[in-house]
Design a protein around this motif. Structure first.
Motif, PDB file in Angstrom:
ATOM      1  N   TYR A   1       0.806  -1.214   0.000  1.00 40.23           N
ATOM      2  CA  TYR A   1       0.000   0.000   0.000  1.00 40.23           C
ATOM      3  C   TYR A   1       0.845   1.273   0.000  1.00 40.23           C
ATOM      4  O   TYR A   1       0.327   2.361   0.224  1.00 40.23           O
ATOM      5  CB  TYR A   1      -0.924   0.015   1.231  1.00 40.23           C
ATOM      6  CG  TYR A   1      -0.194  -0.157   2.536  1.00 40.23           C
ATOM      7  CD1 TYR A   1       0.342   0.945   3.200  1.00 40.23           C
ATOM      8  CD2 TYR A   1      -0.019  -1.412   3.091  1.00 40.23           C
ATOM      9  CE1 TYR A   1       1.037   0.789   4.390  1.00 40.23           C
ATOM     10  CE2 TYR A   1       0.670  -1.580   4.275  1.00 40.23           C
ATOM     11  CZ  TYR A   1       1.187  -0.473   4.922  1.00 40.23           C
ATOM     12  OH  TYR A   1       1.885  -0.633   6.098  1.00 40.23           O
ATOM     13  N   THR A   2       2.152   1.177  -0.252  1.00 39.06           N
ATOM     14  CA  THR A   2       3.001   2.358  -0.232  1.00 39.06           C
ATOM     15  C   THR A   2       2.785   3.187  -1.499  1.00 39.06           C
ATOM     16  O   THR A   2       2.354   2.682  -2.535  1.00 39.06           O
ATOM     17  CB  THR A   2       4.491   1.977  -0.132  1.00 39.06           C
ATOM     18  OG1 THR A   2       4.858   1.238  -1.314  1.00 39.06           O
ATOM     19  CG2 THR A   2       4.757   1.111   1.089  1.00 39.06           C
TER      20      THR A   2
ATOM     21  N   ILE B   1       1.040   1.111  -4.598  1.00 33.75           N
ATOM     22  CA  ILE B   1      -0.413   1.050  -4.737  1.00 33.75           C
ATOM     23  C   ILE B   1      -0.798   1.616  -6.103  1.00 33.75           C
ATOM     24  O   ILE B   1      -0.082   2.451  -6.675  1.00 33.75           O
ATOM     25  CB  ILE B   1      -1.078   1.852  -3.593  1.00 33.75           C
ATOM     26  CG1 ILE B   1      -2.567   1.507  -3.494  1.00 33.75           C
ATOM     27  CG2 ILE B   1      -0.860   3.355  -3.748  1.00 33.75           C
ATOM     28  CD1 ILE B   1      -3.229   2.028  -2.238  1.00 33.75           C
ATOM     29  N   SER B   2      -1.889   1.117  -6.658  1.00 36.26           N
ATOM     30  CA  SER B   2      -2.310   1.542  -7.997  1.00 36.26           C
ATOM     31  C   SER B   2      -2.481   3.055  -8.071  1.00 36.26           C
ATOM     32  O   SER B   2      -2.885   3.703  -7.097  1.00 36.26           O
ATOM     33  CB  SER B   2      -3.633   0.863  -8.374  1.00 36.26           C
ATOM     34  OG  SER B   2      -3.496  -0.534  -8.392  1.00 36.26           O
TER      35      SER B   2
ATOM     36  N   ARG C   1      -6.905   2.931  -9.077  1.00 38.02           N
ATOM     37  CA  ARG C   1      -6.968   2.632  -7.643  1.00 38.02           C
ATOM     38  C   ARG C   1      -8.402   2.463  -7.135  1.00 38.02           C
ATOM     39  O   ARG C   1      -8.662   1.703  -6.204  1.00 38.02           O
ATOM     40  CB  ARG C   1      -6.270   3.782  -6.931  1.00 38.02           C
ATOM     41  CG  ARG C   1      -6.135   3.696  -5.447  1.00 38.02           C
ATOM     42  CD  ARG C   1      -5.165   4.789  -5.025  1.00 38.02           C
ATOM     43  NE  ARG C   1      -5.228   5.090  -3.620  1.00 38.02           N
ATOM     44  CZ  ARG C   1      -4.464   5.994  -3.020  1.00 38.02           C
ATOM     45  NH1 ARG C   1      -3.588   6.680  -3.722  1.00 38.02           N
ATOM     46  NH2 ARG C   1      -4.568   6.214  -1.731  1.00 38.02           N
ATOM     47  N   LEU C   2      -9.345   3.175  -7.757  1.00 37.30           N
ATOM     48  CA  LEU C   2     -10.736   3.139  -7.300  1.00 37.30           C
ATOM     49  C   LEU C   2     -11.338   1.753  -7.438  1.00 37.30           C
ATOM     50  O   LEU C   2     -12.134   1.329  -6.591  1.00 37.30           O
ATOM     51  CB  LEU C   2     -11.567   4.152  -8.096  1.00 37.30           C
ATOM     52  CG  LEU C   2     -13.054   4.238  -7.745  1.00 37.30           C
ATOM     53  CD1 LEU C   2     -13.233   4.793  -6.339  1.00 37.30           C
ATOM     54  CD2 LEU C   2     -13.792   5.097  -8.760  1.00 37.30           C
ATOM     55  N   THR C   3     -10.969   1.039  -8.492  1.00 41.74           N
ATOM     56  CA  THR C   3     -11.601  -0.256  -8.760  1.00 41.74           C
ATOM     57  C   THR C   3     -10.711  -1.446  -8.430  1.00 41.74           C
ATOM     58  O   THR C   3     -11.172  -2.597  -8.487  1.00 41.74           O
ATOM     59  CB  THR C   3     -12.017  -0.335 -10.244  1.00 41.74           C
ATOM     60  OG1 THR C   3     -10.888  -0.016 -11.073  1.00 41.74           O
ATOM     61  CG2 THR C   3     -13.135   0.655 -10.542  1.00 41.74           C
ATOM     62  N   ALA C   4      -9.440  -1.203  -8.092  1.00 42.49           N
ATOM     63  CA  ALA C   4      -8.559  -2.298  -7.670  1.00 42.49           C
ATOM     64  C   ALA C   4      -8.989  -2.773  -6.288  1.00 42.49           C
ATOM     65  O   ALA C   4      -9.285  -1.959  -5.413  1.00 42.49           O
ATOM     66  CB  ALA C   4      -7.112  -1.826  -7.651  1.00 42.49           C
ATOM     67  N   PRO C   5      -9.060  -4.072  -6.033  1.00 45.88           N
ATOM     68  CA  PRO C   5      -9.447  -4.548  -4.696  1.00 45.88           C
ATOM     69  C   PRO C   5      -8.544  -3.950  -3.624  1.00 45.88           C
ATOM     70  O   PRO C   5      -7.321  -3.977  -3.748  1.00 45.88           O
ATOM     71  CB  PRO C   5      -9.266  -6.069  -4.801  1.00 45.88           C
ATOM     72  CG  PRO C   5      -9.408  -6.362  -6.252  1.00 45.88           C
ATOM     73  CD  PRO C   5      -8.820  -5.178  -6.968  1.00 45.88           C
TER      74      PRO C   5
END
Length: 596
Positions: free
Chosen positions: A389-390, A394-395, A400-404
């Protein structure tokens, strides 16, 4: 000519007798001094607020409260009375009368302190005289109606710094601030020389001591979503101005408790002359910022003590704390310093003058606990939170909104639950717009709250709309707020048996799924508080002509409809979407604009 023999008391050197003129003159100058104290210092605000709160509390009658509640619950045609006209900005948990009696150590007296509900009147907070439906977004970023919050103090004191000014019937916001009087856009462009402000690398930001939140407002153009916060203080209604402008904001104070956000949620933390003593109390406040800042994220401090006159020691101490935590110094540009947080545990424990040490890596030091949780004097281990999550790993936004979410560890088969939740809310929001004719996606709705956000699916379904969403995760429910931040959304922890930390009339739409669960004890299934009190609070924070959407069982929705009529809303009940399962109805209510 002969000399007149004066009495002893009239001779030179004798005690002087006060004449009537002396008394009148002294009284006049005393009144002038008092006038300046009340008008030009925060004491006037405190005394005025204290008077209003005293008046409000003096009207509290516990028996009357019970009678009104019983009548409303029984379905009797009862309308809840209005509060006095001078309580238009009432904030139950930010009560100057109460706060003035509390300890000032670590600003405890400026934090949330909520009175027992039985000691508060059951009444509806009225709008101020001359209130008008708010200017719509995006025009509201630049101007709002003066009559909606007719407080000139900031315009008078900060107008020369570009904060705001009065122009006809409007407050105008040029976009400046104390450390960026030429405008937030130029300031953000300057930061972009050192920080990746574009390209989706940074998404969530925290602006501490934000003023009227122009920094957060102009970051929206970079697709950076900023949570701006400041306490209720002598700068009258700064958060109220921010919310009226349509900028995400929240009333809070960094004092003795953690801020109500999850660990490692913000990609960027910003302080522009926020005057937070970061190195005080063994660097406790810097440690809290470190808890909130995502590994690989950026910390920006502008103003004192950064290369500030007569603050050499404070500036030296600030640099020493950053070194102790292995923050990488990116730049010192005038009175602005930029650091980057390490992506791994690098330094501590090591020798440092502040006695900093790592927190224990067990449940007692869960860094996500943040509802009425005392500040800790230890540094959160990056290893205490699992996942990639760094910043940089992280996407990027908007993927990022739709990545699990990488931290939804409380869920079994997390990816499947997340995907199902996302699809469910896409269907529901489409139904809201197409069948229920809720004005989502239009300029009429800007500030939105989801009272029971879970994974932020409702907010994600609104991503293409001109709105921002305050995702509230109830403090007694699974702590999913970290997953919401990992999606690039923002929100807070809160207990709905207490008032929310915002000014009246700040949200255009409030959404609640399973509203009854917000007031029930999950263990005993008994009510912890009253549905009527909750809906009176929702009325306080909802704008006139704003909308409330509630989903729950048919029985609960009938109760909600009865209370809605008592708080002067216009409710309509609908069936759920054809594709939805379970026993649910949907209530859509509109708050009417009324005056006292």
């Amino acid at each position: 000519m002969g000399h007149v023999n004066l009495p002893a008391s009239k001779r030179l050197g004798g005690p002087r007798q006060w004449r009537v003129l002396d008394v009148v003159t002294a009284a006049f100058f005393g009144l002038v001094f008092l006038f300046f104290v009340l008008v030009f210092t925060s004491m006037g605000d405190s005394l005025a607020a204290s008077g209003r709160q005293t008046l409000l509390l003096s009207t509290t009658d516990p028996l009357q409260r019970l009678r009104v509640s019983a009548a409303v619950e029984a379905g009797q045609p009862r309308v809840i009375d209005a509060c006095p006209a001078d309580t238009a900005d009432h904030m139950p948990c930010e009560d100057p009368r109460l706060n003035s009696q509390l300890s000032r150590v670590m600003n405890y007296y400026r934090e949330r302190h909520c009175p027992p509900l039985e000691n508060t009147p059951l009444c509806l907070v009225p709008p101020p005289r001359g209130y008008r439906v708010s200017v719509q977004w995006p025009e509201s970023l630049h101007k709002i109606w003066h009559s909606n919050m007719p407080y000139n103090k900031i315009a008078d004191r900060k107008g020369h710094q570009g904060w705001m000014k009065i122009e006809g019937p409007h407050f105008i916001f040029p976009g400046g601030g104390t450390m960026f009087p030429d405008g937030a856009e130029q300031y953000i462009e300057k930061l972009g020389q050192y920080i990746p402000m574009n390209g989706g690398v940074l998404r969530t930001a925290l602006d501490m001591g934000c003023g009227v939140a122009s920094f957060g407002g102009y970051l929206l153009a970079q697709n950076i979503l900023t949570m701006s916060f400041a306490p209720r203080d002598s700068h009258k209604s700064q958060i109220q101005f921010a919310l009226e402008r349509g900028i995400p904001a929240f009333v809070a104070m960094l004092g003795t408790r953690r801020l109500p956000f999850p660990a490692f949620g913000f990609d960027l933390v910003h302080c522009s002359r926020c005057l937070i003593p970061f190195t005080a109390y063994n660097a406790t406040y810097f440690i809290e910022v470190d808890r909130l800042l995502r590994p690989g994220g950026y910390l920006v401090i502008s103003g004192p003590p950064v290369q500030w006159p007569k603050q050499d020691k404070e500036w030296s101490d600030l640099q020493a704390v950053a070194r102790a935590l292995c923050y990488e110094l990116i730049a010192v540009d005038g009175n602005t310093v930029i650091w980057k947080k390490p992506a791994v545990d690098m330094c501590l424990p090591n020798q440092n003058e502040f006695g900093l040490d790592m927190c224990d890596d067990d449940d007692s030091d869960d860094p996500n606990l943040a509802w009425y949780f005392k500040l800790k004097k230890c540094v959160t281990r990056l290893s205490s939170v699992k996942g990639e999550y760094t910043v940089g790993t992280i996407s990027k936004w908007p993927e990022r909104l739709t990545a699990p979410p990488v931290r939804s560890t409380i869920l079994k088969n997390g990816a499947d639950v997340y995907e199902a939740d996302t699809k469910r809310w896409a269907r529901r929001v489409a139904h809201y717009k197409n069948s229920l004719k809720i004005k989502l996606g239009t300029p009429a709705i800007r500030n939105v709250m989801d009272m029971n956000a879970f994974l932020g699916g409702f907010a994600a379904a609104l991503n293409s709309d001109p709105v921002w969403v305050m995702n509230v995760v109830p403090s007694h429910k699974p702590p999913t707020l970290d997953a919401i931040f990992d999606r690039g959304l923002i929100g807070v922890y809160h207990d709905w048996c207490e008032p929310f930390s915002t000014y009246p009339r700040t949200y255009d739409l409030i959404h609640a799924t399973s509203i009854e669960s917000l007031i029930k004890d999950p263990a005993s299934a008994k009510n912890r508080c009253n549905l009527i009190d909750l809906m009176v609070e929702l009325d306080r924070i909802l704008r006139p002509e704003g909308t409330v959407v509630v989903r729950d069982t048919p029985e609960v929705i009938e109760r909600v409809a009865r209370v809605a009529r008592a708080v002067r809303w216009k409710p309509t009940i609908y069936n759920k979407e054809p594709e939805s399962h379970g026993r649910q109805n949907i209530l859509v209510a509109t708050k009417t604009l009324w005056t006292v």
